[in-house]
Design a protein around this motif. Structure first.
Motif, PDB file in Angstrom:
ATOM      1  N   GLY A 167     -35.150   9.789 -34.157  1.00  0.00           N
ATOM      2  CA  GLY A 167     -35.883   8.863 -33.252  1.00  0.00           C
ATOM      3  C   GLY A 167     -35.270   8.956 -31.751  1.00  0.00           C
ATOM      4  N   ARG A 168     -33.817   9.146 -32.077  1.00  0.00           N
ATOM      5  CA  ARG A 168     -33.372   9.148 -30.350  1.00  0.00           C
ATOM      6  C   ARG A 168     -33.620  10.684 -29.708  1.00  0.00           C
ATOM      7  N   ARG A 169     -33.778  11.611 -30.536  1.00  0.00           N
ATOM      8  CA  ARG A 169     -34.189  12.941 -29.756  1.00  0.00           C
ATOM      9  C   ARG A 169     -35.648  12.661 -29.282  1.00  0.00           C
ATOM     10  N   LEU A 170     -36.525  12.212 -29.925  1.00  0.00           N
ATOM     11  CA  LEU A 170     -37.888  11.869 -29.521  1.00  0.00           C
ATOM     12  C   LEU A 170     -37.733  10.859 -28.324  1.00  0.00           C
ATOM     13  N   LEU A 171     -36.977   9.993 -28.246  1.00  0.00           N
ATOM     14  CA  LEU A 171     -36.993   9.176 -27.220  1.00  0.00           C
ATOM     15  C   LEU A 171     -36.269   9.933 -25.916  1.00  0.00           C
ATOM     16  N   LEU A 172     -35.320  10.593 -26.269  1.00  0.00           N
ATOM     17  CA  LEU A 172     -34.698  11.520 -25.025  1.00  0.00           C
ATOM     18  C   LEU A 172     -35.796  12.360 -24.275  1.00  0.00           C
ATOM     19  N   ARG A 173     -36.702  12.998 -25.286  1.00  0.00           N
ATOM     20  CA  ARG A 173     -37.893  13.911 -24.836  1.00  0.00           C
ATOM     21  C   ARG A 173     -38.783  12.868 -23.932  1.00  0.00           C
ATOM     22  N   MET A 174     -39.128  11.563 -24.402  1.00  0.00           N
ATOM     23  CA  MET A 174     -39.940  10.807 -23.736  1.00  0.00           C
ATOM     24  C   MET A 174     -39.418  10.373 -22.561  1.00  0.00           C
ATOM     25  N   ALA A 175     -38.014  10.188 -22.363  1.00  0.00           N
ATOM     26  CA  ALA A 175     -37.289   9.673 -21.073  1.00  0.00           C
ATOM     27  C   ALA A 175     -37.011  10.933 -20.219  1.00  0.00           C
ATOM     28  N   ALA A 176     -37.219  12.305 -20.725  1.00  0.00           N
ATOM     29  CA  ALA A 176     -37.146  13.324 -19.628  1.00  0.00           C
ATOM     30  C   ALA A 176     -38.506  13.453 -19.225  1.00  0.00           C
ATOM     31  N   ALA A 177     -39.442  13.280 -20.065  1.00  0.00           N
ATOM     32  CA  ALA A 177     -40.918  13.526 -19.437  1.00  0.00           C
ATOM     33  C   ALA A 177     -41.083  12.353 -18.342  1.00  0.00           C
ATOM     34  N   ARG A 178     -40.902  10.855 -18.693  1.00  0.00           N
ATOM     35  CA  ARG A 178     -41.037   9.884 -17.845  1.00  0.00           C
ATOM     36  C   ARG A 178     -40.246  10.497 -16.276  1.00  0.00           C
ATOM     37  N   ASP A 179     -39.188  10.949 -16.425  1.00  0.00           N
ATOM     38  CA  ASP A 179     -38.100  11.302 -15.388  1.00  0.00           C
ATOM     39  C   ASP A 179     -39.177  12.271 -14.534  1.00  0.00           C
ATOM     40  N   ARG A 180     -39.818  13.280 -15.322  1.00  0.00           N
ATOM     41  CA  ARG A 180     -40.563  14.076 -14.299  1.00  0.00           C
ATOM     42  C   ARG A 180     -42.073  13.802 -14.102  1.00  0.00           C
ATOM     43  N   GLY A 181     -42.243  12.299 -14.328  1.00  0.00           N
ATOM     44  CA  GLY A 181     -43.497  12.143 -13.669  1.00  0.00           C
ATOM     45  C   GLY A 181     -44.722  11.744 -14.631  1.00  0.00           C
ATOM     46  N   VAL A 182     -44.299  12.121 -15.879  1.00  0.00           N
ATOM     47  CA  VAL A 182     -45.442  12.340 -16.953  1.00  0.00           C
ATOM     48  C   VAL A 182     -45.848  10.970 -17.270  1.00  0.00           C
ATOM     49  N   GLN A 183     -47.231  10.593 -17.040  1.00  0.00           N
ATOM     50  CA  GLN A 183     -47.866   9.165 -17.437  1.00  0.00           C
ATOM     51  C   GLN A 183     -47.931   9.185 -19.041  1.00  0.00           C
ATOM     52  N   PRO A 184     -47.769   8.086 -19.565  1.00  0.00           N
ATOM     53  CA  PRO A 184     -48.036   7.585 -20.965  1.00  0.00           C
ATOM     54  C   PRO A 184     -49.151   8.050 -21.498  1.00  0.00           C
ATOM     55  N   ASP A 185     -50.260   7.995 -20.653  1.00  0.00           N
ATOM     56  CA  ASP A 185     -51.639   8.151 -21.128  1.00  0.00           C
ATOM     57  C   ASP A 185     -52.223   9.581 -20.942  1.00  0.00           C
ATOM     58  N   SER A 186     -51.202  10.364 -20.411  1.00  0.00           N
ATOM     59  CA  SER A 186     -51.617  11.779 -20.198  1.00  0.00           C
ATOM     60  C   SER A 186     -51.608  12.597 -21.374  1.00  0.00           C
ATOM     61  N   GLN A 187     -52.234  13.855 -21.365  1.00  0.00           N
ATOM     62  CA  GLN A 187     -52.248  14.786 -22.706  1.00  0.00           C
ATOM     63  C   GLN A 187     -50.541  14.725 -23.248  1.00  0.00           C
ATOM     64  N   GLU A 188     -49.711  15.136 -22.241  1.00  0.00           N
ATOM     65  CA  GLU A 188     -48.411  15.417 -22.544  1.00  0.00           C
ATOM     66  C   GLU A 188     -47.941  14.111 -23.151  1.00  0.00           C
ATOM     67  N   GLY A 189     -48.144  12.874 -22.503  1.00  0.00           N
ATOM     68  CA  GLY A 189     -47.659  11.631 -23.100  1.00  0.00           C
ATOM     69  C   GLY A 189     -48.137  11.310 -24.217  1.00  0.00           C
ATOM     70  N   LEU A 190     -49.362  11.441 -24.731  1.00  0.00           N
ATOM     71  CA  LEU A 190     -49.974  11.200 -25.817  1.00  0.00           C
ATOM     72  C   LEU A 190     -49.299  11.750 -26.879  1.00  0.00           C
ATOM     73  N   GLU A 191     -49.210  13.281 -26.589  1.00  0.00           N
ATOM     74  CA  GLU A 191     -48.640  14.225 -27.758  1.00  0.00           C
ATOM     75  C   GLU A 191     -47.206  13.579 -28.141  1.00  0.00           C
ATOM     76  N   LEU A 192     -46.353  13.276 -27.330  1.00  0.00           N
ATOM     77  CA  LEU A 192     -45.094  12.655 -27.607  1.00  0.00           C
ATOM     78  C   LEU A 192     -45.389  11.227 -28.560  1.00  0.00           C
ATOM     79  N   ILE A 193     -46.437  10.462 -27.830  1.00  0.00           N
ATOM     80  CA  ILE A 193     -46.735   9.292 -28.789  1.00  0.00           C
ATOM     81  C   ILE A 193     -47.169   9.409 -30.094  1.00  0.00           C
ATOM     82  N   GLU A 194     -47.935  10.738 -30.337  1.00  0.00           N
ATOM     83  CA  GLU A 194     -48.281  11.089 -31.768  1.00  0.00           C
ATOM     84  C   GLU A 194     -47.052  11.139 -32.571  1.00  0.00           C
TER      85      GLU A 194
END
Length: 261
Positions: A167-194
């Motif tokens: 779970g922490r590894r997934l959260l770290l990937r999400m945090a890194a994506a957010r830092d890069r400006g990835v929006q949670p409803d973008s394709q990359e964001g939704l792949e992480l949410i999957e």
């Protein structure tokens, strides 16, 4: 000494609109109203306002506050009662905070946490989450969570810590994506949410509507928010937005057509 409505609002840390609302519903009339329409608040009104705000901090609804204040004439006795309520609430919050910290320490691999404390913290966190799910989604959802918990009855501490690491590894990937400006409803964001959604399904049979509402749980449930904030303090809102977007765009959730499956 009398205070104008704006002065009273400033002293109490509330808005003038709030004081006018309290006046309109009969909860806190001003001490007097001048011929020019100005409201003035004296010491009795300011003391009543203090008691109102104390009760609001305890989440007492306004109609109940009016009844409580009207029944209590003695200011000292009333404030002593409020003090006792606040002390009880502080004790409750201290107990909850301690349980959350034990759970976080255990799931973070803190070797100083004994197995007994680890499973005690885990059990307490599960109980709070179960109660939260029941309050939000009804007993059926809470029962589904309990059934999922039963399936992990044979898990060891290592099993839970391995799940925590994933779970922490997934959260770290999400945090890194957010830092890069990835929006949670973008394709990359939704792949992480999957990946988050699939992880939730392993522990709780969430429907599209309950997964959508899980966005609120991630922000408002103290245990869940603390675990996410341990990775990134700004991540809970990003993840919650992604959960809601995923429920709508990938699971077909519609707020106008609640899912009862």
């Amino acid at each position: 000494m009398e205070r104008t409505v704006s002065e009273a609002a400033r002293l109490a840390g509330v808005s003038v609109r709030t004081l006018r609302h309290y006046d309109a519903i009969g909860l806190l009339p001003p001490g007097r109203v001048a011929t020019n329409g100005y409201r003035y608040y004296g010491r009795p009104e300011l003391l009543r306002l203090q008691r109102i705000l104390l009760l609001r901090e305890l989440d007492v609804p306004l109609p109940s506050i009016a009844r409580i204040l009207d029944e209590q004439e003695d200011e000292v006795t009333a404030l002593q009662g409020h003090r006792e309520q606040l002390l009880q609430e502080r004790q409750r919050l201290d107990a909850v905070l301690g349980a959350i910290e034990r759970t976080i320490d255990g799931l973070s691999g803190d070797e100083t946490v004994t197995d007994e404390d680890f499973f005690t913290g885990l059990s307490e966190a599960r109980t709070r989450l179960r109660d939260d799910l029941a309050a939000r989604f009804g007993e059926a959802a809470a029962d589904g969570f309990e059934k999922a918990v039963e399936e992990t009855a044979g898990w060891t501490r290592d099993d839970y810590e391995r799940l925590g690491d994933e779970g922490r590894r997934l959260l770290l990937r999400m945090a890194a994506a957010r830092d890069r400006g990835v929006q949670p409803d973008s394709q990359e964001g939704l792949e992480l949410i999957e990946q988050h959604y699939q992880g939730v399904l392993e522990l709780w049979p969430a429907t599209p509507s309950s997964y959508y509402a899980l966005g609120d749980v991630l922000i408002e449930n103290a245990d869940q928010r603390a675990i996410i904030e341990l990775v990134d303090a700004e991540l809970p809102e990003w993840l919650a937005a992604g959960v809601r977007a995923y429920a709508v765009r990938k699971l077909g959730h519609s707020a106008s057509k609640p899912d009862h499956s």
